[in-house]
Design a protein around this motif. Structure first.
Motif, PDB file in Angstrom:
ATOM      1  N   GLY A   8      24.258  34.617  10.674  1.00  0.00           N
ATOM      2  CA  GLY A   8      23.860  35.925  10.215  1.00  0.00           C
ATOM      3  C   GLY A   8      24.194  36.973  11.260  1.00  0.00           C
ATOM      4  O   GLY A   8      24.764  36.676  12.312  1.00  0.00           O
ATOM      5  N   PRO A   9      23.849  38.232  11.006  1.00  0.00           N
ATOM      6  CA  PRO A   9      24.143  39.296  11.967  1.00  0.00           C
ATOM      7  C   PRO A   9      23.364  39.088  13.254  1.00  0.00           C
ATOM      8  O   PRO A   9      22.276  38.531  13.263  1.00  0.00           O
ATOM      9  CB  PRO A   9      23.684  40.560  11.239  1.00  0.00           C
ATOM     10  CG  PRO A   9      22.662  40.082  10.259  1.00  0.00           C
ATOM     11  CD  PRO A   9      23.114  38.717   9.829  1.00  0.00           C
ATOM     12  N   SER A  10      23.941  39.517  14.352  1.00  0.00           N
ATOM     13  CA  SER A  10      23.296  39.322  15.646  1.00  0.00           C
ATOM     14  C   SER A  10      23.499  40.556  16.510  1.00  0.00           C
ATOM     15  O   SER A  10      24.510  41.265  16.391  1.00  0.00           O
ATOM     16  CB  SER A  10      23.878  38.096  16.353  1.00  0.00           C
ATOM     17  OG  SER A  10      23.373  37.981  17.667  1.00  0.00           O
ATOM     18  N   PHE A  11      22.538  40.822  17.383  1.00  0.00           N
ATOM     19  CA  PHE A  11      22.723  41.856  18.385  1.00  0.00           C
ATOM     20  C   PHE A  11      23.734  41.371  19.417  1.00  0.00           C
ATOM     21  O   PHE A  11      23.856  40.173  19.674  1.00  0.00           O
ATOM     22  CB  PHE A  11      21.399  42.156  19.102  1.00  0.00           C
ATOM     23  CG  PHE A  11      20.348  42.753  18.226  1.00  0.00           C
ATOM     24  CD1 PHE A  11      20.507  44.006  17.665  1.00  0.00           C
ATOM     25  CD2 PHE A  11      19.179  42.054  17.948  1.00  0.00           C
ATOM     26  CE1 PHE A  11      19.532  44.559  16.857  1.00  0.00           C
ATOM     27  CE2 PHE A  11      18.202  42.590  17.146  1.00  0.00           C
ATOM     28  CZ  PHE A  11      18.377  43.853  16.598  1.00  0.00           C
ATOM     29  N   GLY A  12      24.438  42.264  20.018  1.00  0.00           N
ATOM     30  CA  GLY A  12      25.337  41.894  21.102  1.00  0.00           C
ATOM     31  C   GLY A  12      24.554  41.626  22.374  1.00  0.00           C
ATOM     32  O   GLY A  12      23.367  41.950  22.487  1.00  0.00           O
ATOM     33  N   ALA A  52      15.690  31.780  21.808  1.00  0.00           N
ATOM     34  CA  ALA A  52      16.943  31.092  21.482  1.00  0.00           C
ATOM     35  C   ALA A  52      17.442  31.492  20.100  1.00  0.00           C
ATOM     36  O   ALA A  52      18.660  31.599  19.880  1.00  0.00           O
ATOM     37  CB  ALA A  52      16.748  29.577  21.559  1.00  0.00           C
ATOM     38  N   GLY A  53      16.524  31.717  19.158  1.00  0.00           N
ATOM     39  CA  GLY A  53      16.927  32.122  17.820  1.00  0.00           C
ATOM     40  C   GLY A  53      17.671  33.441  17.796  1.00  0.00           C
ATOM     41  O   GLY A  53      18.560  33.650  16.965  1.00  0.00           O
ATOM     42  N   ALA A  54      17.331  34.342  18.707  1.00  0.00           N
ATOM     43  CA  ALA A  54      18.023  35.631  18.780  1.00  0.00           C
ATOM     44  C   ALA A  54      19.444  35.473  19.305  1.00  0.00           C
ATOM     45  O   ALA A  54      20.315  36.295  19.035  1.00  0.00           O
ATOM     46  CB  ALA A  54      17.235  36.598  19.665  1.00  0.00           C
ATOM     47  N   TYR A  55      19.691  34.394  20.055  1.00  0.00           N
ATOM     48  CA  TYR A  55      21.022  34.117  20.616  1.00  0.00           C
ATOM     49  C   TYR A  55      21.757  33.076  19.766  1.00  0.00           C
ATOM     50  O   TYR A  55      22.525  32.275  20.289  1.00  0.00           O
ATOM     51  CB  TYR A  55      20.879  33.591  22.039  1.00  0.00           C
ATOM     52  CG  TYR A  55      20.452  34.619  23.055  1.00  0.00           C
ATOM     53  CD1 TYR A  55      21.368  35.223  23.911  1.00  0.00           C
ATOM     54  CD2 TYR A  55      19.120  34.990  23.189  1.00  0.00           C
ATOM     55  CE1 TYR A  55      20.990  36.156  24.862  1.00  0.00           C
ATOM     56  CE2 TYR A  55      18.711  35.920  24.130  1.00  0.00           C
ATOM     57  CZ  TYR A  55      19.650  36.496  24.956  1.00  0.00           C
ATOM     58  OH  TYR A  55      19.259  37.421  25.905  1.00  0.00           O
ATOM     59  N   TYR A 187      18.326  37.521  13.806  1.00  0.00           N
ATOM     60  CA  TYR A 187      18.261  36.061  13.783  1.00  0.00           C
ATOM     61  C   TYR A 187      19.166  35.545  12.660  1.00  0.00           C
ATOM     62  O   TYR A 187      19.661  36.315  11.833  1.00  0.00           O
ATOM     63  CB  TYR A 187      16.822  35.591  13.589  1.00  0.00           C
ATOM     64  CG  TYR A 187      15.972  35.748  14.836  1.00  0.00           C
ATOM     65  CD1 TYR A 187      15.526  34.646  15.540  1.00  0.00           C
ATOM     66  CD2 TYR A 187      15.621  37.016  15.316  1.00  0.00           C
ATOM     67  CE1 TYR A 187      14.748  34.790  16.684  1.00  0.00           C
ATOM     68  CE2 TYR A 187      14.851  37.168  16.454  1.00  0.00           C
ATOM     69  CZ  TYR A 187      14.412  36.047  17.137  1.00  0.00           C
ATOM     70  OH  TYR A 187      13.659  36.206  18.268  1.00  0.00           O
ATOM     71  N   ASN A 188      19.366  34.219  12.618  1.00  0.00           N
ATOM     72  CA  ASN A 188      20.373  33.672  11.723  1.00  0.00           C
ATOM     73  C   ASN A 188      19.962  33.675  10.256  1.00  0.00           C
ATOM     74  O   ASN A 188      20.745  34.007   9.391  1.00  0.00           O
ATOM     75  CB  ASN A 188      20.727  32.238  12.139  1.00  0.00           C
ATOM     76  CG  ASN A 188      21.869  31.672  11.338  1.00  0.00           C
ATOM     77  OD1 ASN A 188      22.949  32.252  11.297  1.00  0.00           O
ATOM     78  ND2 ASN A 188      21.645  30.556  10.671  1.00  0.00           N
ATOM     79  N   HIS A 189      18.721  33.277   9.952  1.00  0.00           N
ATOM     80  CA  HIS A 189      18.320  33.125   8.549  1.00  0.00           C
ATOM     81  C   HIS A 189      16.848  33.472   8.404  1.00  0.00           C
ATOM     82  O   HIS A 189      16.036  33.206   9.298  1.00  0.00           O
ATOM     83  CB  HIS A 189      18.576  31.696   8.066  1.00  0.00           C
ATOM     84  CG  HIS A 189      18.508  31.541   6.593  1.00  0.00           C
ATOM     85  ND1 HIS A 189      17.316  31.312   5.930  1.00  0.00           N
ATOM     86  CD2 HIS A 189      19.467  31.598   5.630  1.00  0.00           C
ATOM     87  CE1 HIS A 189      17.551  31.223   4.623  1.00  0.00           C
ATOM     88  NE2 HIS A 189      18.839  31.403   4.411  1.00  0.00           N
ATOM     89  N   GLU A 190      16.511  34.033   7.254  1.00  0.00           N
ATOM     90  CA  GLU A 190      15.130  34.466   7.024  1.00  0.00           C
ATOM     91  C   GLU A 190      14.145  33.316   6.913  1.00  0.00           C
ATOM     92  O   GLU A 190      12.947  33.508   7.123  1.00  0.00           O
ATOM     93  CB  GLU A 190      15.037  35.352   5.784  1.00  0.00           C
ATOM     94  CG  GLU A 190      15.566  34.754   4.509  1.00  0.00           C
ATOM     95  CD  GLU A 190      17.015  35.102   4.242  1.00  0.00           C
ATOM     96  OE1 GLU A 190      17.381  35.213   3.065  1.00  0.00           O
ATOM     97  OE2 GLU A 190      17.795  35.256   5.213  1.00  0.00           O
ATOM     98  N   ALA A 191      14.619  32.117   6.585  1.00  0.00           N
ATOM     99  CA  ALA A 191      13.698  30.985   6.436  1.00  0.00           C
ATOM    100  C   ALA A 191      13.044  30.639   7.772  1.00  0.00           C
ATOM    101  O   ALA A 191      11.818  30.643   7.896  1.00  0.00           O
ATOM    102  CB  ALA A 191      14.430  29.772   5.869  1.00  0.00           C
ATOM    103  N   ALA A 192      13.855  30.316   8.785  1.00  0.00           N
ATOM    104  CA  ALA A 192      13.308  29.957  10.092  1.00  0.00           C
ATOM    105  C   ALA A 192      12.558  31.131  10.716  1.00  0.00           C
ATOM    106  O   ALA A 192      11.505  30.955  11.340  1.00  0.00           O
ATOM    107  CB  ALA A 192      14.425  29.488  11.025  1.00  0.00           C
ATOM    108  N   PHE A 193      13.099  32.341  10.553  1.00  0.00           N
ATOM    109  CA  PHE A 193      12.443  33.524  11.113  1.00  0.00           C
ATOM    110  C   PHE A 193      11.069  33.733  10.475  1.00  0.00           C
ATOM    111  O   PHE A 193      10.088  34.009  11.173  1.00  0.00           O
ATOM    112  CB  PHE A 193      13.325  34.753  10.872  1.00  0.00           C
ATOM    113  CG  PHE A 193      12.813  36.009  11.519  1.00  0.00           C
ATOM    114  CD1 PHE A 193      13.004  36.241  12.869  1.00  0.00           C
ATOM    115  CD2 PHE A 193      12.138  36.963  10.775  1.00  0.00           C
ATOM    116  CE1 PHE A 193      12.532  37.404  13.463  1.00  0.00           C
ATOM    117  CE2 PHE A 193      11.662  38.127  11.358  1.00  0.00           C
ATOM    118  CZ  PHE A 193      11.858  38.350  12.714  1.00  0.00           C
ATOM    119  N   SER A 194      10.979  33.570   9.160  1.00  0.00           N
ATOM    120  CA  SER A 194       9.699  33.751   8.467  1.00  0.00           C
ATOM    121  C   SER A 194       8.702  32.667   8.841  1.00  0.00           C
ATOM    122  O   SER A 194       7.508  32.942   9.004  1.00  0.00           O
ATOM    123  CB  SER A 194       9.923  33.759   6.951  1.00  0.00           C
ATOM    124  OG  SER A 194      10.737  34.848   6.569  1.00  0.00           O
TER     125      SER A 194
END
Length: 452
Positions: A8-12, A52-55, A187-194
């Motif tokens: 998914g989208p990520s910050f630099g 780690a999820g943010a990276y 983060y990569n996906h809304e499932a793990a983030f949620s």
């Protein structure tokens, strides 16, 4: 662990690195104030996972021996916990026997399916859950008032900070609903983030020793975050715990003699809020009403699903059907112990989206019984706990609902959530057992001879 095939989208790094450095400050303060080695371990373990999820653009890629960065962090966390944090005696607590049973089933399934190496990842996940649960138990025994839980809320700051930045910088992600947008902090996906936000909400609910204002702000941030993440499973699953927390908070906020009246007020308010939620989320959860009206309509082979059928519950019924019928087409060994741990990867486009369905495919009927034994054991422990029994039961109910449309046992975020909940539950149950074993104090007047 939790490998990803798309990102998914990520910050630099120009945003990730300085924000991470800032987040280290509250982490260091919480680390010092947490008090015990076990509490500090849980704090750092959860914080590392959420950072780690943010990276994910880097942490989901292989970095050593074919393992992703996330896998290396999870394995290292588990190893450190087993070697230096968890007391050996606590590994023999009878309530964790179902965990060992699940690991044994994983190994048997992997061997019978001629893929012993496939068991490694699954076993590490169960050990990760076990380490978090026992560390929480030990931390609470050192800190009976639970002050460390308030400091544990700091572990979830990366989620809220990065989510806030995604809103401010307008970095949304396409949701599972057509045309929808969700805000998951890069983060990569809304499932793990949620699921991680749900873990934060659970921690906040039991942080009773924390200052009321920061705790209230934290709980509100978690609820708003879950809403912004837009994952319907998490929104729906939070219902039992949110209602129980509201009712208990209202009831216990007054003197004991006023509590019966406030209990009625709280119950009425809870009913009103549930009604408002039903109206507010009517469109999002209309699929549930569709299935409830005719549940048999979606119990059929995947080849018989129409385009309209696949739109119900974001195609979950179709996904479940694909796994269930694939498992039914297996031989006797597969019916009994499944096709092996994580054997679906590479064969199906998406994961099963239901823990029991996924367990049936991977570990067969024996695995489903083992998973149910774990859940029911911990639920029974909650029922027999001392204090906060209603909230504990509600929290376990919320977790079980979460498992019906996603897979916390496949996500390390979910294992951290359940690890905290089970560790807290076991502490409450052990507190009750200790209370029952205490000898009844004999009053000084009881032994004195009667006056002549």
């Amino acid at each position: 662990m939790n490998e990803a095939t798309s990102f998914g989208p990520s910050f630099g790094l120009q945003i990730l690195v300085p924000v991470t450095m800032l987040l280290l400050v509250p982490l260091a303060i919480a680390y010092v104030r947490s008090g015990s080695t076990a509490a500090r371990f849980v704090l750092v373990a959860l914080w590392l996972r959420y950072i780690a999820g943010a990276y994910h653009l880097w942490m989901f890629r292989p970095i050593a021996a074919g393992l992703s960065g996330n896998a290396v962090v999870s394995i290292a966390t588990t190893g450190i916990g087993l070697l230096f944090v968890v007391r050996f005696a606590n590994l023999a607590i009878r309530w964790v026997v179902p965990v060992y049973l699940m690991m044994a089933i994983v190994l048997v399934s992997a061997i019978l399916n001629h893929d012993p190496s496939g068991a490694i990842n699954a076993v590490v996940k169960y050990l990760y859950f076990l380490v978090i649960a026992l560390a929480v138990l030990q931390a609470h025994r050192r800190d009976p008032e639970g002050h460390f839980i308030g400091w544990l809320m700091v572990a979830f700051l990366p989620l809220t900070v990065f989510q806030f930045l995604s809103v401010v910088l307008h970095l949304p992600k396409g949701s599972e609903l057509d045309g929808g947008l969700v805000w998951i902090g890069g983060y990569n996906h809304e499932a793990a983030f949620s699921v991680a936000l749900v873990a934060g909400f659970v921690v906040g609910c039991f942080a009773r020793a924390a200052h009321p204002l920061p705790r209230a702000i934290f709980l509100l941030a978690m609820l708003v975050g879950i809403q912004l993440a837009g994952y319907r499973t998490a929104i729906f699953a939070m219902g039992p715990l949110a209602v129980a927390t509201l009712w208990i908070s209202i009831t216990t906020s007054v003197r004991r003699d006023q509590r019966p009246f406030m209990a009625g007020v709280g119950a009425a308010l809870a009913v009103i809020l549930v009604g408002v939620a039903v109206v507010f989320y009517a469109d999002k959860f209309a699929d549930i009403a569709t299935i409830a009206a005719n549940p048999a309509a979606l119990i059929k082979p995947p080849g018989e699903f129409t385009w309209a059928d696949k739109q119900v519950l974001s195609a979950r019924a179709y996904i479940w059907s694909s796994y269930i019928y694939a498992w039914l087409e297996g031989g006797p060994v597969q019916h009994l112990v499944g096709f092996g741990p994580e054997s679906w990867e590479g064969l199906f486009k998406v994961y099963p989206h239901n823990t029991l369905v996924g367990t049936a495919y991977e570990l067969g009927l024996v695995g489903v019984l083992g998973m149910l034994s774990l859940w029911l054991t911990m639920l029974w422990v909650a029922i027999n706990a001392k204090g906060e029994r209603l909230m504990l039961i509600a929290a376990h109910a919320s977790f079980l609902l979460l498992n019906m449309a996603t897979m916390p046992f496949w996500q390390v975020e979910g294992l951290g959530l359940y690890g905290f909940l089970c560790g807290y539950t076991m502490y409450r149950a052990r507190a009750l057992a200790s209370h029952r074993r205490e000898p009844i104090a004999v009053r000084s007047t009881d032994w004195r001879p009667a006056p002549s």
